[in-house]
Design a protein around this motif. Structure first.
Motif, PDB file in Angstrom:
ATOM      1  N   GLU A 177       0.846  -1.190   0.000  1.00 22.30           N
ATOM      2  CA  GLU A 177       0.000   0.000   0.000  1.00 22.30           C
ATOM      3  C   GLU A 177       0.884   1.243   0.000  1.00 22.30           C
ATOM      4  O   GLU A 177       1.816   1.354   0.797  1.00 22.30           O
ATOM      5  CB  GLU A 177      -0.900  -0.006   1.237  1.00 22.30           C
ATOM      6  CG  GLU A 177      -1.833   1.185   1.341  1.00 22.30           C
ATOM      7  CD  GLU A 177      -2.682   1.142   2.595  1.00 22.30           C
ATOM      8  OE1 GLU A 177      -3.285   2.176   2.945  1.00 22.30           O
ATOM      9  OE2 GLU A 177      -2.737   0.066   3.241  1.00 22.30           O
ATOM     10  N   LEU A 178       0.589   2.171  -0.898  1.00 17.39           N
ATOM     11  CA  LEU A 178       1.365   3.406  -0.985  1.00 17.39           C
ATOM     12  C   LEU A 178       0.843   4.418   0.029  1.00 17.39           C
ATOM     13  O   LEU A 178      -0.326   4.797  -0.005  1.00 17.39           O
ATOM     14  CB  LEU A 178       1.276   3.990  -2.397  1.00 17.39           C
ATOM     15  CG  LEU A 178       2.056   5.284  -2.640  1.00 17.39           C
ATOM     16  CD1 LEU A 178       3.555   5.035  -2.542  1.00 17.39           C
ATOM     17  CD2 LEU A 178       1.699   5.882  -3.999  1.00 17.39           C
ATOM     18  N   ILE A 179       1.719   4.848   0.926  1.00 13.30           N
ATOM     19  CA  ILE A 179       1.362   5.871   1.908  1.00 13.30           C
ATOM     20  C   ILE A 179       1.778   7.249   1.413  1.00 13.30           C
ATOM     21  O   ILE A 179       1.026   8.217   1.514  1.00 13.30           O
ATOM     22  CB  ILE A 179       2.035   5.581   3.269  1.00 13.30           C
ATOM     23  CG1 ILE A 179       1.684   4.160   3.745  1.00 13.30           C
ATOM     24  CG2 ILE A 179       1.615   6.617   4.301  1.00 13.30           C
ATOM     25  CD1 ILE A 179       0.212   3.909   3.945  1.00 13.30           C
ATOM     26  N   ASN A 180       2.988   7.335   0.855  1.00  7.36           N
ATOM     27  CA  ASN A 180       3.481   8.598   0.298  1.00  7.36           C
ATOM     28  C   ASN A 180       4.424   8.294  -0.866  1.00  7.36           C
ATOM     29  O   ASN A 180       5.344   7.485  -0.718  1.00  7.36           O
ATOM     30  CB  ASN A 180       4.219   9.409   1.367  1.00  7.36           C
ATOM     31  CG  ASN A 180       4.583  10.802   0.881  1.00  7.36           C
ATOM     32  OD1 ASN A 180       3.721  11.676   0.756  1.00  7.36           O
ATOM     33  ND2 ASN A 180       5.849  11.028   0.594  1.00  7.36           N
ATOM     34  N   PRO A 181       4.207   8.914  -2.033  1.00 11.18           N
ATOM     35  CA  PRO A 181       5.025   8.581  -3.210  1.00 11.18           C
ATOM     36  C   PRO A 181       6.428   9.161  -3.195  1.00 11.18           C
ATOM     37  O   PRO A 181       7.292   8.709  -3.948  1.00 11.18           O
ATOM     38  CB  PRO A 181       4.212   9.168  -4.371  1.00 11.18           C
ATOM     39  CG  PRO A 181       3.463  10.308  -3.755  1.00 11.18           C
ATOM     40  CD  PRO A 181       3.130   9.862  -2.354  1.00 11.18           C
ATOM     41  N   GLY A 182       6.679  10.168  -2.372  1.00 14.22           N
ATOM     42  CA  GLY A 182       8.008  10.768  -2.349  1.00 14.22           C
ATOM     43  C   GLY A 182       8.222  11.734  -3.498  1.00 14.22           C
ATOM     44  O   GLY A 182       7.285  12.143  -4.179  1.00 14.22           O
ATOM     45  N   GLN A 183       9.482  12.089  -3.720  1.00 19.81           N
ATOM     46  CA  GLN A 183       9.849  13.108  -4.699  1.00 19.81           C
ATOM     47  C   GLN A 183      10.482  12.488  -5.941  1.00 19.81           C
ATOM     48  O   GLN A 183      11.093  11.423  -5.880  1.00 19.81           O
ATOM     49  CB  GLN A 183      10.854  14.083  -4.066  1.00 19.81           C
ATOM     50  CG  GLN A 183      10.352  14.780  -2.814  1.00 19.81           C
ATOM     51  CD  GLN A 183       9.395  15.910  -3.117  1.00 19.81           C
ATOM     52  OE1 GLN A 183       9.352  16.413  -4.232  1.00 19.81           O
ATOM     53  NE2 GLN A 183       8.632  16.324  -2.115  1.00 19.81           N
ATOM     54  N   LYS A 184      10.343  13.186  -7.065  1.00 14.91           N
ATOM     55  CA  LYS A 184      10.995  12.761  -8.304  1.00 14.91           C
ATOM     56  C   LYS A 184      12.504  12.994  -8.198  1.00 14.91           C
ATOM     57  O   LYS A 184      12.960  13.975  -7.621  1.00 14.91           O
ATOM     58  CB  LYS A 184      10.453  13.555  -9.486  1.00 14.91           C
ATOM     59  CG  LYS A 184       8.967  13.379  -9.746  1.00 14.91           C
ATOM     60  CD  LYS A 184       8.670  12.055 -10.401  1.00 14.91           C
ATOM     61  CE  LYS A 184       7.194  11.966 -10.788  1.00 14.91           C
ATOM     62  NZ  LYS A 184       6.860  10.664 -11.399  1.00 14.91           N
ATOM     63  N   LEU A 185      13.262  12.077  -8.785  1.00 10.62           N
ATOM     64  CA  LEU A 185      14.716  12.223  -8.819  1.00 10.62           C
ATOM     65  C   LEU A 185      15.138  13.003 -10.054  1.00 10.62           C
ATOM     66  O   LEU A 185      14.527  12.886 -11.113  1.00 10.62           O
ATOM     67  CB  LEU A 185      15.389  10.851  -8.863  1.00 10.62           C
ATOM     68  CG  LEU A 185      15.638  10.135  -7.542  1.00 10.62           C
ATOM     69  CD1 LEU A 185      16.221   8.761  -7.816  1.00 10.62           C
ATOM     70  CD2 LEU A 185      16.576  10.928  -6.668  1.00 10.62           C
ATOM     71  N   LYS A 186      16.201  13.774  -9.898  1.00  4.11           N
ATOM     72  CA  LYS A 186      16.811  14.473 -11.017  1.00  4.11           C
ATOM     73  C   LYS A 186      18.245  13.984 -11.165  1.00  4.11           C
ATOM     74  O   LYS A 186      18.862  13.549 -10.193  1.00  4.11           O
ATOM     75  CB  LYS A 186      16.790  15.986 -10.783  1.00  4.11           C
ATOM     76  CG  LYS A 186      15.392  16.586 -10.777  1.00  4.11           C
ATOM     77  CD  LYS A 186      14.729  16.439 -12.133  1.00  4.11           C
ATOM     78  CE  LYS A 186      13.340  17.078 -12.145  1.00  4.11           C
ATOM     79  NZ  LYS A 186      12.669  16.868 -13.465  1.00  4.11           N
ATOM     80  N   PRO A 187      18.788  14.060 -12.382  1.00  2.00           N
ATOM     81  CA  PRO A 187      20.185  13.635 -12.560  1.00  2.00           C
ATOM     82  C   PRO A 187      21.104  14.399 -11.620  1.00  2.00           C
ATOM     83  O   PRO A 187      20.984  15.615 -11.469  1.00  2.00           O
ATOM     84  CB  PRO A 187      20.469  13.983 -14.021  1.00  2.00           C
ATOM     85  CG  PRO A 187      19.134  14.004 -14.676  1.00  2.00           C
ATOM     86  CD  PRO A 187      18.181  14.514 -13.640  1.00  2.00           C
ATOM     87  N   SER A 188      22.002  13.688 -10.959  1.00  2.00           N
ATOM     88  CA  SER A 188      22.959  14.302 -10.039  1.00  2.00           C
ATOM     89  C   SER A 188      24.361  14.099 -10.575  1.00  2.00           C
ATOM     90  O   SER A 188      24.690  13.035 -11.098  1.00  2.00           O
ATOM     91  CB  SER A 188      22.848  13.673  -8.645  1.00  2.00           C
ATOM     92  OG  SER A 188      21.572  13.886  -8.095  1.00  2.00           O
ATOM     93  N   SER A 189      25.180  15.113 -10.448  1.00  2.00           N
ATOM     94  CA  SER A 189      26.538  15.025 -10.962  1.00  2.00           C
ATOM     95  C   SER A 189      27.316  13.935 -10.235  1.00  2.00           C
ATOM     96  O   SER A 189      27.384  13.906  -9.009  1.00  2.00           O
ATOM     97  CB  SER A 189      27.253  16.363 -10.788  1.00  2.00           C
ATOM     98  OG  SER A 189      28.597  16.258 -11.196  1.00  2.00           O
ATOM     99  N   THR A 190      27.888  13.030 -11.007  1.00  2.00           N
ATOM    100  CA  THR A 190      28.683  11.949 -10.435  1.00  2.00           C
ATOM    101  C   THR A 190      30.176  12.220 -10.564  1.00  2.00           C
ATOM    102  O   THR A 190      30.996  11.377 -10.201  1.00  2.00           O
ATOM    103  CB  THR A 190      28.371  10.623 -11.154  1.00  2.00           C
ATOM    104  OG1 THR A 190      28.668  10.770 -12.551  1.00  2.00           O
ATOM    105  CG2 THR A 190      26.912  10.253 -10.994  1.00  2.00           C
TER     106      THR A 190
END
Length: 215
Positions: free
Chosen positions: A92-105
């Motif tokens: 069961e989904l309680i909270n979907p959270g945030q979208k990820l963005k590309p991070s500098s590696t």
């Protein structure tokens, strides 16, 4: 070997002996721990909320895992409630959270693993990961999940061929493989997945073990 892992860390609610227990979870967490155990230099790229326990991040650091790419934002961490009934599991989904963005590696990595849990990884992150890694792997679960009535998480067939075509290795459960590539047998489903682009396909089968198929 340097490995980057993309995917949201989660908090999972479990009912154990009529008590609610909250534990850390997510493909990114378990993949990072496994890779670090075998000696890789691992960096996690994830979004968490203010509710994520600091001691979990400290524990990851103590295991040599770089968490500088874990961004804490206002709001809540991706959260699921997991219920077990006999041999079945309800998510069961309680909270979907945030979208990820590309991070500098920084420099290119030997490998990047994409471990989405609920639609947080998009094509921008996929293209970035492909360009900056020699080997790209994907756990498809979070690309196929959809929220049904009362927050129940179900699998749905979606257009993810762009992900499959750019990855060297794709991992799916037996149910996920049948959703992406319907076939009479699980081996046939795995071979259909290979035709979509990856060099290797791993299908996990619960207590029956796993299946590895390669081109």
């Amino acid at each position: 070997m340097r490995i980057g892992v993309y995917g949201n860390l989660t908090l999972d609610e479990l009912d154990q002996n009529d008590k609610l227990v909250v534990r850390p979870g997510g493909s990114a967490l378990y993949s990072s721990l496994a890779a670090a155990y075998f000696g890789a230099r691992v960096s996690i790229y994830s979004m968490i909320g203010s509710d994520y326990p600091r001691n979990i991040l400290s524990s990851l650091k103590n295991r040599g895992i770089d968490v500088s790419g874990v961004n804490k934002l206002q709001g809540l961490t991706t959260r699921f409630k997991i219920s077990y009934l006999a041999d079945s599991r309800r998510l069961e989904l309680i909270n979907p959270g945030q979208k990820l963005k590309p991070s500098s590696t920084g420099d290119s990595l030997h490998a990047i693993h994409l471990g989405p849990v609920f639609l947080e990884i998009g094509l921008d992150t996929l293209h970035y990961a492909r360009y900056h890694s020699k080997f790209l792997s994907l756990d498809v679960q979070g690309l196929l999940r959809t929220e049904g009535p009362k927050g129940i998480v179900r699998l749905a067939r979606k257009r993810i061929d762009q992900f499959l075509s750019k990855c060297n290795l794709v991992k799916a459960t037996e149910d996920e493989a049948r959703v992406i590539a319907p076939a009479a047998t699980i081996v046939s489903a795995a071979r259909r997945l290979l035709h979509k682009g990856p060099q290797y396909v791993i299908i996990t089968r619960g207590r029956s073990g796993s299946l590895l198929v390669e081109k």
